[in-house]
Design a protein around this motif. Structure first.
Motif, PDB file in Angstrom:
ATOM      1  N   PHE A 208       7.661  -1.895   7.223  1.00 43.90           N
ATOM      2  CA  PHE A 208       6.872  -0.655   7.262  1.00 43.90           C
ATOM      3  C   PHE A 208       6.408  -0.368   8.684  1.00 43.90           C
ATOM      4  O   PHE A 208       6.177  -1.300   9.469  1.00 43.90           O
ATOM      5  CB  PHE A 208       5.622  -0.789   6.366  1.00 43.90           C
ATOM      6  CG  PHE A 208       5.917  -1.172   4.941  1.00 43.90           C
ATOM      7  CD1 PHE A 208       6.402  -0.223   4.046  1.00 43.90           C
ATOM      8  CD2 PHE A 208       5.712  -2.464   4.494  1.00 43.90           C
ATOM      9  CE1 PHE A 208       6.688  -0.580   2.724  1.00 43.90           C
ATOM     10  CE2 PHE A 208       5.989  -2.827   3.189  1.00 43.90           C
ATOM     11  CZ  PHE A 208       6.482  -1.883   2.293  1.00 43.90           C
ATOM     12  N   GLU A 210       3.334   1.612  11.085  1.00 41.55           N
ATOM     13  CA  GLU A 210       1.860   1.457  11.013  1.00 41.55           C
ATOM     14  C   GLU A 210       1.222   2.325   9.944  1.00 41.55           C
ATOM     15  O   GLU A 210       0.069   2.093   9.557  1.00 41.55           O
ATOM     16  CB  GLU A 210       1.236   1.773  12.381  1.00 41.55           C
ATOM     17  CG  GLU A 210       1.594   0.747  13.436  1.00 41.55           C
ATOM     18  CD  GLU A 210       2.115   1.351  14.725  1.00 41.55           C
ATOM     19  OE1 GLU A 210       1.465   1.152  15.757  1.00 41.55           O
ATOM     20  OE2 GLU A 210       3.175   2.026  14.686  1.00 41.55           O
ATOM     21  N   ASN A 211       1.944   3.304   9.428  1.00 38.34           N
ATOM     22  CA  ASN A 211       1.423   4.169   8.356  1.00 38.34           C
ATOM     23  C   ASN A 211       2.002   3.807   6.990  1.00 38.34           C
ATOM     24  O   ASN A 211       1.962   4.605   6.068  1.00 38.34           O
ATOM     25  CB  ASN A 211       1.726   5.638   8.686  1.00 38.34           C
ATOM     26  CG  ASN A 211       1.029   6.078   9.967  1.00 38.34           C
ATOM     27  OD1 ASN A 211      -0.163   5.828  10.149  1.00 38.34           O
ATOM     28  ND2 ASN A 211       1.781   6.700  10.864  1.00 38.34           N
ATOM     29  N   TRP A 212       2.574   2.620   6.880  1.00 37.36           N
ATOM     30  CA  TRP A 212       3.153   2.106   5.634  1.00 37.36           C
ATOM     31  C   TRP A 212       4.405   2.871   5.199  1.00 37.36           C
ATOM     32  O   TRP A 212       4.776   2.835   4.027  1.00 37.36           O
ATOM     33  CB  TRP A 212       2.125   2.073   4.504  1.00 37.36           C
ATOM     34  CG  TRP A 212       1.036   1.083   4.733  1.00 37.36           C
ATOM     35  CD1 TRP A 212      -0.235   1.339   5.145  1.00 37.36           C
ATOM     36  CD2 TRP A 212       1.111  -0.348   4.565  1.00 37.36           C
ATOM     37  NE1 TRP A 212      -0.951   0.170   5.261  1.00 37.36           N
ATOM     38  CE2 TRP A 212      -0.154  -0.881   4.912  1.00 37.36           C
ATOM     39  CE3 TRP A 212       2.128  -1.214   4.169  1.00 37.36           C
ATOM     40  CZ2 TRP A 212      -0.425  -2.241   4.865  1.00 37.36           C
ATOM     41  CZ3 TRP A 212       1.859  -2.576   4.121  1.00 37.36           C
ATOM     42  CH2 TRP A 212       0.588  -3.070   4.455  1.00 37.36           C
ATOM     43  N   LYS A 213       5.056   3.556   6.126  1.00 36.93           N
ATOM     44  CA  LYS A 213       6.309   4.234   5.781  1.00 36.93           C
ATOM     45  C   LYS A 213       7.450   3.221   5.846  1.00 36.93           C
ATOM     46  O   LYS A 213       7.622   2.543   6.858  1.00 36.93           O
ATOM     47  CB  LYS A 213       6.571   5.383   6.758  1.00 36.93           C
ATOM     48  CG  LYS A 213       7.826   6.172   6.435  1.00 36.93           C
ATOM     49  CD  LYS A 213       7.989   7.369   7.369  1.00 36.93           C
ATOM     50  CE  LYS A 213       9.217   8.198   6.992  1.00 36.93           C
ATOM     51  NZ  LYS A 213      10.492   7.543   7.285  1.00 36.93           N
ATOM     52  N   TYR A 384       0.801  -5.154   8.414  1.00 37.63           N
ATOM     53  CA  TYR A 384       0.765  -6.239   7.441  1.00 37.63           C
ATOM     54  C   TYR A 384       0.838  -7.611   8.104  1.00 37.63           C
ATOM     55  O   TYR A 384       1.237  -7.746   9.261  1.00 37.63           O
ATOM     56  CB  TYR A 384       1.888  -6.095   6.414  1.00 37.63           C
ATOM     57  CG  TYR A 384       3.294  -6.013   6.991  1.00 37.63           C
ATOM     58  CD1 TYR A 384       4.020  -7.162   7.318  1.00 37.63           C
ATOM     59  CD2 TYR A 384       3.906  -4.780   7.184  1.00 37.63           C
ATOM     60  CE1 TYR A 384       5.318  -7.083   7.828  1.00 37.63           C
ATOM     61  CE2 TYR A 384       5.204  -4.691   7.698  1.00 37.63           C
ATOM     62  CZ  TYR A 384       5.898  -5.844   8.017  1.00 37.63           C
ATOM     63  OH  TYR A 384       7.175  -5.773   8.523  1.00 37.63           O
ATOM     64  N   MET A 431       5.527   2.465  -2.940  1.00 32.72           N
ATOM     65  CA  MET A 431       4.384   2.503  -2.007  1.00 32.72           C
ATOM     66  C   MET A 431       3.579   3.790  -2.175  1.00 32.72           C
ATOM     67  O   MET A 431       2.360   3.805  -1.968  1.00 32.72           O
ATOM     68  CB  MET A 431       4.884   2.357  -0.575  1.00 32.72           C
ATOM     69  CG  MET A 431       5.451   0.984  -0.271  1.00 32.72           C
ATOM     70  SD  MET A 431       4.263  -0.378  -0.468  1.00 32.72           S
ATOM     71  CE  MET A 431       3.334  -0.225   1.069  1.00 32.72           C
ATOM     72  N   TYR A 436      -0.374   3.681  -0.852  1.00 30.96           N
ATOM     73  CA  TYR A 436      -0.279   3.365   0.584  1.00 30.96           C
ATOM     74  C   TYR A 436       0.188   4.577   1.388  1.00 30.96           C
ATOM     75  O   TYR A 436      -0.238   4.781   2.513  1.00 30.96           O
ATOM     76  CB  TYR A 436       0.709   2.207   0.820  1.00 30.96           C
ATOM     77  CG  TYR A 436       0.215   0.870   0.339  1.00 30.96           C
ATOM     78  CD1 TYR A 436      -0.425  -0.014   1.218  1.00 30.96           C
ATOM     79  CD2 TYR A 436       0.384   0.474  -0.970  1.00 30.96           C
ATOM     80  CE1 TYR A 436      -0.882  -1.248   0.791  1.00 30.96           C
ATOM     81  CE2 TYR A 436      -0.056  -0.766  -1.421  1.00 30.96           C
ATOM     82  CZ  TYR A 436      -0.684  -1.613  -0.537  1.00 30.96           C
ATOM     83  OH  TYR A 436      -1.140  -2.842  -0.986  1.00 30.96           O
TER      84      TYR A 436
END
Length: 438
Positions: A208, A210-213, A384, A431, A436
């Motif tokens: 991912f 930093e924006n959980w993408k 993470y 996600m 997220y």
């Protein structure tokens, strides 16, 4: 006659009561079918002699099945097990949920401070230890020195993936069932995805941003997965999509693998003449890199924990203390030799001259463990923690789904591009559902 019979029956009744009293606490222990755990079961008389009021019942399972059963039991508060074999991924997440007992009853002579900091840190939450490491591991290259020499090559201590791929292809002799490299292909977040995630880190990939993408649509993942699939097609064994740790260990020990990149804990098995046909022809090297500052090695500890639902926490902690103690290491050494003690848990083991002399892989194991950084696992920044996993509750499901997709690609059922597109879609969906991705 009646009086004599009554007396005899009374004696039997007392004996039965006495036996029941001696074994009044039965611990049910869930564990994985890896060699070190199987060996532990043969040595438990040492524990039961010292604790005659405790008996042990074993549930020994293949890795993926163990994870599924243990997770289901603890999440539903089933109470089926008193001691769980779990890993560095589960411990902090489950401790935070209140599912595990803090291990404050390990005994005065346990010496918690002797546990390797890298291993202990992953099993600790808010300063409390929630699982005791049975063995700790990173990953490294195990290779056949004779086949490397035959190929006209010399393995560096710190190889690149380019060198490994070249060597694997040169060592392959499919007509004689010798394959240049054996790598995990069996689907599972802790099976093929442990290897592939650690490998992808060294290619500059990440799960991912930093924006959980999810990042499976990025070139770094395409490079990593394509490299793996091509290498396994050219130099890997047939049916590799079914091979996990134990299957590849069997292949290596039977002389069918030129190289095997996997858990450092395997070193004692591949160099043991009782287990391995090639025991005297094995060398070790650090997991490969691509010159980006990250090696393809992971950090893990198979550990023993006590679920909060157990009614036998005190007895369970006694067992956990025994199985992960310095005394247990001495016991294994006395029966099997120092090279075969469970590695990667205690600082004192790596200062023990007898162990260092008996285990040519000791320093490489320690260096591999110490070089893995769960807080900075990737080349680019990530939100993470975790080297070969992502330390969020959802990862177990997501990692297994992606593992199944990549295993199917290895089996030739889909292309690398299709597998990555599927992985991107599946991970994005989960996600988003979990909140997220806004």
């Amino acid at each position: 006659m009646k009086a004599i019979l009554t007396g005899v029956l009374g004696t039997f009744a007392l004996a039965a009561l006495s036996t029941t009293a001696l074994a009044e606490t039965k611990l049910t222990i869930a564990t994985v079918n890896n060699g070190d755990m199987v060996r532990m079961q043969t040595l438990t008389e040492d524990f039961t002699k010292a604790n005659p009021d405790i008996s042990l019942e074993w549930v020994t399972l293949e890795e993926n099945v163990l994870r599924q059963k243990v997770t289901t039991d603890i999440a539903t508060k089933g109470g089926q097990f008193d001691v769980l074999t779990i890993g560095t991924y589960e411990v902090p997440i489950w401790a935070k949920k209140g599912w595990l007992v803090a291990l404050d009853g390990l005994g005065a002579d346990y010496d918690v401070d002797d546990l390797l900091p890298a291993i202990r840190g992953g099993l600790t939450l808010d300063g409390k230890l929630y699982a005791a490491p049975f063995y700790g591991e990173s990953s490294m290259v195990m290779y056949r020195t004779d086949l490397m020499e035959k190929a006209g090559l010399k393995m560096p201590d710190a190889p690149t993936w380019e060198f490994v791929a070249d060597a694997a292809r040169k060592m392959t002799d499919k007509a004689n069932e010798t394959y240049g490299v054996c790598l995990r292909g069996k689907a599972g977040w802790g099976e093929n995805m442990a290897f592939l995630t650690a490998t992808a880190n060294s290619f500059g990939a990440r799960w991912f941003d930093e924006n959980w993408k999810p990042q499976f649509d990025q070139p770094e993942w395409k490079n990593a997965l394509t490299f793996y699939l091509d290498l396994m097609k050219d130099a890997g064994p047939p049916g590799a999509s079914s091979n996990g740790f134990n299957e590849n260990l069997a292949l290596f020990n039977s002389g069918k693998c030129g190289m095997w990149i996997d858990a450092t804990v395997a070193a004692s098995f591949v160099t043991n003449p009782k287990d391995s046909k090639v025991a005297d022809k094995v060398g070790f090297a650090l997991a490969p890199d691509n010159g980006l500052g990250k090696r393809g090695n992971w950090l893990w500890a198979w550990s023993l924990a006590v679920p909060a639902g157990s009614q036998k926490a005190e007895a369970a902690q006694k067992f956990v203390s025994w199985a992960t103690s310095k005394h247990y290491l001495d016991l294994v050494a006395s029966k099997e030799g120092w090279a075969n003690v469970p590695p990667g848990t205690r600082t004192s083991l790596y200062k023990n001259p007898e162990y260092l002399k008996a285990a040519p892989f000791a320093q490489m194991t320690l260096d591999s463990i110490n070089s893995a950084d769960p807080t900075k696992p990737t080349v680019k920044p990530v939100p993470y923690v975790g080297v070969q996993f992502v330390a969020i509750p959802e990862f177990q499901g997501i990692g297994t789904t992606v593992g199944q997709i990549f295993s199917a690609a290895l089996a030739g059922e889909k292309s690398a591009d299709d597998a990555l597109a599927e992985a991107q879609a599946a991970t994005t969906r989960e996600m988003t559902k979990a909140g997220y991705i806004k």
